[in-house]
Design a protein around this motif. Structure first.
Motif, mmCIF file in Angstrom:
data_model
loop_
_atom_site.group_PDB
_atom_site.id
_atom_site.type_symbol
_atom_site.label_atom_id
_atom_site.label_comp_id
_atom_site.label_asym_id
_atom_site.label_seq_id
_atom_site.Cartn_x
_atom_site.Cartn_y
_atom_site.Cartn_z
ATOM 1 N N GLN A 1 15.433 -1.244 26.789
ATOM 2 C CA GLN A 1 15.233 0.055 26.151
ATOM 3 C C GLN A 1 15.549 0.046 24.658
ATOM 4 O OE1 GLN A 1 17.770 3.482 27.282
ATOM 5 N NE2 GLN A 1 15.857 4.598 27.654
ATOM 6 N N SER A 2 16.614 -0.643 24.249
ATOM 7 C CA SER A 2 16.974 -0.638 22.828
ATOM 8 C C SER A 2 15.859 -1.254 21.983
ATOM 9 C CB SER A 2 18.287 -1.394 22.607
ATOM 10 O OG SER A 2 18.145 -2.761 22.947
ATOM 11 N N GLU A 3 15.223 -2.317 22.483
ATOM 12 C CA GLU A 3 14.118 -2.930 21.741
ATOM 13 C C GLU A 3 12.876 -2.048 21.770
ATOM 14 O OE1 GLU A 3 15.078 -5.012 19.971
ATOM 15 O OE2 GLU A 3 16.509 -6.363 20.902
ATOM 16 N N GLY A 4 12.712 -1.303 22.860
ATOM 17 C CA GLY A 4 11.606 -0.347 22.926
ATOM 18 C C GLY A 4 11.739 0.728 21.865
ATOM 19 N N PHE A 5 12.972 1.238 21.680
ATOM 20 C CA PHE A 5 13.214 2.231 20.639
ATOM 21 C C PHE A 5 13.016 1.638 19.246
ATOM 22 C CE2 PHE A 5 16.153 4.556 23.758
ATOM 23 C CZ PHE A 5 15.179 5.486 24.077
ATOM 24 N N ALA A 6 13.447 0.397 19.049
ATOM 25 C CA ALA A 6 13.300 -0.259 17.750
ATOM 26 C C ALA A 6 11.823 -0.449 17.405
ATOM 27 C CB ALA A 6 14.020 -1.605 17.749
ATOM 28 N N ALA A 7 11.048 -0.927 18.378
ATOM 29 C CA ALA A 7 9.619 -1.150 18.141
ATOM 30 C C ALA A 7 8.900 0.163 17.861
ATOM 31 C CB ALA A 7 8.995 -1.854 19.347
ATOM 32 N N LEU A 8 9.273 1.217 18.593
ATOM 33 C CA LEU A 8 8.628 2.512 18.396
ATOM 34 C C LEU A 8 8.941 3.067 17.010
ATOM 35 C CD1 LEU A 8 7.001 4.899 19.410
ATOM 36 C CD2 LEU A 8 9.061 5.777 20.535
ATOM 37 N N GLY A 9 10.203 2.982 16.593
ATOM 38 C CA GLY A 9 10.563 3.458 15.257
ATOM 39 C C GLY A 9 9.839 2.693 14.166
ATOM 40 N N ALA A 10 9.773 1.376 14.306
ATOM 41 C CA ALA A 10 9.066 0.563 13.317
ATOM 42 C C ALA A 10 7.580 0.881 13.308
ATOM 43 C CB ALA A 10 9.288 -0.920 13.614
ATOM 44 N N MET A 11 7.043 1.212 14.456
ATOM 45 C CA MET A 11 5.627 1.577 14.549
ATOM 46 C C MET A 11 5.325 2.807 13.683
ATOM 47 S SD MET A 11 3.536 2.668 17.968
ATOM 48 C CE MET A 11 1.769 2.823 17.971
ATOM 49 N N LEU A 12 6.259 3.748 13.641
ATOM 50 C CA LEU A 12 6.064 4.960 12.848
ATOM 51 C C LEU A 12 5.938 4.617 11.364
ATOM 52 C CD1 LEU A 12 8.613 7.376 14.568
ATOM 53 C CD2 LEU A 12 6.271 6.788 15.228
ATOM 54 N N LEU A 13 6.768 3.695 10.902
ATOM 55 C CA LEU A 13 6.687 3.277 9.504
ATOM 56 C C LEU A 13 5.391 2.505 9.234
ATOM 57 C CD1 LEU A 13 10.349 2.112 8.800
ATOM 58 C CD2 LEU A 13 9.268 4.261 8.142
ATOM 59 N N GLY A 14 5.000 1.662 10.176
ATOM 60 C CA GLY A 14 3.783 0.867 10.002
ATOM 61 C C GLY A 14 2.547 1.730 9.878
ATOM 62 N N VAL A 15 2.443 2.771 10.707
ATOM 63 C CA VAL A 15 1.248 3.610 10.681
ATOM 64 C C VAL A 15 1.192 4.428 9.400
ATOM 65 C CG1 VAL A 15 2.205 5.655 11.862
ATOM 66 C CG2 VAL A 15 -0.199 5.110 12.125
ATOM 67 N N ILE A 16 2.349 4.800 8.873
ATOM 68 C CA ILE A 16 2.380 5.559 7.623
ATOM 69 C C ILE A 16 1.963 4.678 6.450
ATOM 70 C CG2 ILE A 16 3.928 6.687 5.979
ATOM 71 C CD1 ILE A 16 5.496 7.690 8.479
ATOM 72 N N VAL A 17 2.515 3.461 6.393
ATOM 73 C CA VAL A 17 2.248 2.579 5.259
ATOM 74 C C VAL A 17 0.771 2.192 5.185
ATOM 75 C CG1 VAL A 17 2.694 0.296 4.299
ATOM 76 C CG2 VAL A 17 4.593 1.693 5.102
ATOM 77 N N SER A 18 0.206 1.691 6.281
ATOM 78 C CA SER A 18 -1.203 1.277 6.217
ATOM 79 C C SER A 18 -2.130 2.488 6.185
ATOM 80 C CB SER A 18 -1.559 0.369 7.397
ATOM 81 O OG SER A 18 -1.695 1.098 8.587
ATOM 82 N N GLY A 19 -1.730 3.583 6.854
ATOM 83 C CA GLY A 19 -2.571 4.780 6.866
ATOM 84 C C GLY A 19 -2.774 5.359 5.485
ATOM 85 N N LEU A 20 -1.741 5.284 4.640
ATOM 86 C CA LEU A 20 -1.852 5.777 3.272
ATOM 87 C C LEU A 20 -2.979 5.072 2.531
ATOM 88 C CD1 LEU A 20 -0.693 7.321 0.776
ATOM 89 C CD2 LEU A 20 0.781 5.341 0.405
ATOM 90 N N PHE A 21 -3.023 3.749 2.625
ATOM 91 C CA PHE A 21 -4.028 2.981 1.886
ATOM 92 C C PHE A 21 -5.417 3.128 2.490
ATOM 93 C CE2 PHE A 21 0.025 0.852 1.033
ATOM 94 C CZ PHE A 21 0.033 0.936 -0.347
ATOM 95 N N VAL A 22 -5.496 3.112 3.810
ATOM 96 C CA VAL A 22 -6.799 3.264 4.459
ATOM 97 C C VAL A 22 -7.414 4.611 4.106
ATOM 98 C CG1 VAL A 22 -7.947 3.537 6.692
ATOM 99 C CG2 VAL A 22 -6.305 1.686 6.362
ATOM 100 N N ALA A 23 -6.615 5.673 4.204
ATOM 101 C CA ALA A 23 -7.148 7.019 3.979
ATOM 102 C C ALA A 23 -7.558 7.229 2.526
ATOM 103 C CB ALA A 23 -6.107 8.062 4.393
#
Length: 728
Positions: A632-654
């Motif tokens: 579970q702890s790694e699941g939470f870590a991956a999910l949190g990092a996913m939020l940052l990843g989608v924001i960073v690449s989404g900014l440039f794509v959009a």
């Protein structure tokens, strides 16, 4: 509560402005019988599409509401439905006005350029004020109910959690509807536009909006369902998410300041939104052509009037909220949190340590000024990259002289280049706001940026009205001088539409730290015994970052492919009608417009489902898969990092898609104005190809990335609450 009442009144004023201005617009002359007949066909097509789209969205929304009811309870479900319904209402009303204002704008342009500008902009202002007004009413109304009649005490943890849950669910409802409306409308409008251009302009060699083209009505319908209804739902979502989650962040991060201070701070975003509605309404009356007849300059008069008036308005609102006086002393500390940021970085401290140790009312005001500055800079940068008077658009037009390939190459280069300046502006803004007042400062910067949504949406919704007005003028056979006026209005509309898209995605970037802070705070509160390592030495954080960064690209690919498939259906239908009915090209037969509209409608509804569900299901899938593999702890870590990843690449794509697509479109218009050979030249044919590539960039995939970023983050927050059994 006084502040909340003021915000509600301001929201009601915005709605009243929309109603009264709608009466003025609809009372304007609608032109001759032929113009009204064309407008009626556009209205019928838009109504048919939106009816089918909303029915599909309602089915999905009902399923989600049932899931929310059993996982998060009644309050969250009701708030979700309020957000979803009002998002749909904003889109529907915007489209309803747009399809009636277009013919009236064409008629007004027969008299004068100022007449056409005034009517088109006023119709856009109706949508803008309804988006801001309904958004503010929904947030302030729910907050008022919970802290008022429902008796929730901000000083009590359980009550505070219910308020947070309600505001988050409201944002989720707005986001879910927005992504369907934005993507579905974008697929419709660009499939019709691309199909009409490929067969009409390129193959048949007939002008744009020629009534002999069977796709021309579908193209005009698409302007409204994509650029008006979809845009209104998108900006409603952006408004609600940004202001609502600023309030959520205050409740999460500043819980120990006391219930009275917490009430003041949570009310501040509401009154800021309220006073900026008033300044936006004043700004709408300042849109006037000067002696230069500069249309963009006239629109800027309204925007800059709003922005300048908002500075003292926000100061007075902040002072009154925090001191009880209109010009009180705002230098007293209103928040004190955190004493060891290093502990947070090491994973052993509270996320609240990332809030500035001390911040004052003046600190928050300065952060909001940063947000206003970001708004102005994003508007200017977007105009530079999409306006016909500047290097980027002219360079694409110049490249068209040497062929289709060089046009596409230069357009791609400009789309990539256009990400640099907005990113630098956002980076500086985040650093400055964080240095002044921590994460809360960044949240307030985003709030003031979105507070001008009423005016910015007015600029955007002006675009589809002028686009349709030009089409109606062409199809109705109005004099060339009328079409010249509508073309001038439309060229500026391409820039204003691009401005709104850059503006919306910029707000998402500013909200990045806030959303991640809310996630980590919820994680600590709901799962205090779970130790989560967010450092880059954790491979599951890298996995989350990569998966998050992938989402905007995959989402964009789905959107582009959907437009390609739907446009292919349009091309086949238009070719078939030309082939089977030779009288169409001879002008002796009428094309079957309804058949083409129906084809595009079915294709858009079908194609929008899978990509729209991608940001909803991805966070859930990532959490459960990683948890099953690594705990579970790694699941939470991956999910949190996913939020940052989608924001960073989404900014440039959009940004690259929206600015690049706008530049391609206006490069074509620049050539059509008589440059590099004008209409029908080889350069023009190459520019049409570039515009065809840019269309789904700027109007389908690019703008839909904005709600996609928000919905991914909100689903993660709701998932934490559901896993913790937090039912309200």
């Amino acid at each position: 509560m006084t502040i909340v009442y003021i915000a509600i009144v301001c929201g009601l004023i915005a709605v009243l402005y929309g109603i009264l201005t709608a009466q003025q617009v609809l009372s304007a002359p609608a032109g001759n019988e032929k113009m009204q007949s064309i407008a009626a066909a556009i209205q019928e097509g838009a109504k048919a599409y939106l009816g089918r789209q909303y029915l599909t969205i309602a089915i999905v929304g009902a399923i989600v509401a049932v899931i929310l009811f059993f996982t998060l309870g009644t309050l969250s479900t009701l708030c979700f439905l309020i957000g979803a319904i009002l998002s749909g209402v904003a889109g529907f009303v915007g489209m309803h006005i747009s399809v009636r204002a277009n013919v009236r704008t064409a008629e007004a342009a027969r008299g004068s350029l100022q007449g056409g500008l005034t009517l088109a902009f006023r119709s856009g202002a109706i949508t803008g004020m309804l988006v801001a007004g309904l958004g503010l009413l929904s947030i302030a109304g729910i907050f008022w109910y919970l802290v008022g009649p429902a008796g929730k005490d901000l000083g009590e943890l359980a009550d505070r959690r219910e308020i947070i849950a309600g505001l988050t669910a409201l944002a989720f409802g707005a986001s879910l509807i927005s992504i369907f409306a934005r993507l579905g409308g974008g697929i419709f409008t660009k499939a019709a536009d691309v199909g009409a251009d490929l067969v009409g302009k390129v193959e048949a060699g007939i002008p744009e909006d020629d009534p002999r083209n069977p796709a021309v009505i579908a193209d005009n319908v698409g302007d409204n369902v994509g650029d008006c209804a979809g845009m209104a739902a998108d900006l409603f979502e952006t408004y609600v998410v940004t202001i609502g989650l600023t309030m959520v962040s205050i409740a999460l991060l500043l819980a120990n300041v006391g219930s009275e201070a917490l009430m003041q701070l949570m009310s501040l975003p509401l009154i800021v939104g309220g006073v900026c509605i008033i300044t936006s309404i004043i700004g709408t009356y300042m849109v006037r052509l000067g002696g230069s007849q500069n249309i963009m300059g006239a629109l800027y008069k309204g925007f800059w009037t709003t922005a300048v008036l908002s500075i003292p308005a926000i100061y007075v609102a902040t002072s009154y909220t925090l001191t009880g006086q209109f010009f009180g002393d705002m230098n007293n500390v209103v928040g004190t949190l955190g004493d060891d940021p290093a502990a947070v970085i090491e994973g052993t401290g509270d996320i609240s340590a990332l809030v500035a140790k001390e911040f004052t009312g003046m600190s928050l005001f300065l952060c909001m000024m940063i947000g206003l500055a970001v708004t102005g800079l994003l508007v200017w940068i977007t105009e530079y990259y999409t306006g016909t008077n500047y290097r980027p658009v002219k360079s694409i037009a110049k490249a068209s002289e040497t062929g289709h390939g060089t046009n596409v190459i230069q357009g791609l280069a400009i789309s990539l280049e256009s990400t640099a300046l907005p990113t630098l502006v956002i980076v500086v803004a985040v650093i400055a706001a964080f240095q002044i007042a921590g994460i809360i400062g960044v949240a307030f910067a985003a709030t003031s940026l979105l507070a001008l949504a009423g005016m910015v949406v007015a600029l955007d919704a002006y675009g589809p009205v002028t686009d349709n007005a030009g089409g109606i003028a062409e199809m109705a056979g109005l004099p060339d001088d009328v079409r010249h006026k509508t073309d001038a209005l439309d060229a500026v509309g391409n820039t204003t539409k691009a401005v709104t898209k850059g503006y919306a995605i910029g707000s998402a970037a500013l909200a990045a730290l806030v959303l991640f802070g809310a996630y980590t705070t919820d994680l600590k509160e709901f799962f205090p015994n779970v130790s989560v390592d967010f450092s880059l030495s954790n491979p599951y954080v890298i996995v989350g970052l990569l998966l998050g960064a992938l989402l905007p690209y995959l989402f964009g690919a789905f959107g582009m492919t959907a437009v390609g498939r739907a446009a292919g259906s349009v091309v086949e239908d238009v070719r078939a009608q030309f082939r089977d009915n030779p009288g169409i090209m001879e002008g002796t037969s009428r094309p079957n417009y309804a058949r083409t509209v129906d084809i595009v409608t079915k294709a858009a509804i079908k194609e929008m489902i899978v990509p729209s569900l991608l940001p909803v299901l991805s966070p859930i899938a990532v959490y459960f898969i990683i948890t099953a593999v690594a705990g579970q702890s790694e699941g939470f870590a991956a999910l949190g990092a996913m939020l940052l990843g989608v924001i960073v690449s989404g900014l440039f794509v959009a940004i690259s898609m929206t600015s690049g697509g706008g530049a391609w479109d206006n490069a074509k218009k620049y050539i059509e104005d008589g440059n590099y050979g004008g209409k029908g030249s080889e350069a023009h044919k190459a520019a049409v190809t570039g515009d065809t590539v840019g269309d789904p960039y700027k109007d389908t995939a690019g703008p839909a990335v904005n709600p996609m970023i928000k919905i991914t983050n909100i689903v993660a927050l709701l998932l934490l609450a559901a896993l913790a059994g937090h039912v309200v």
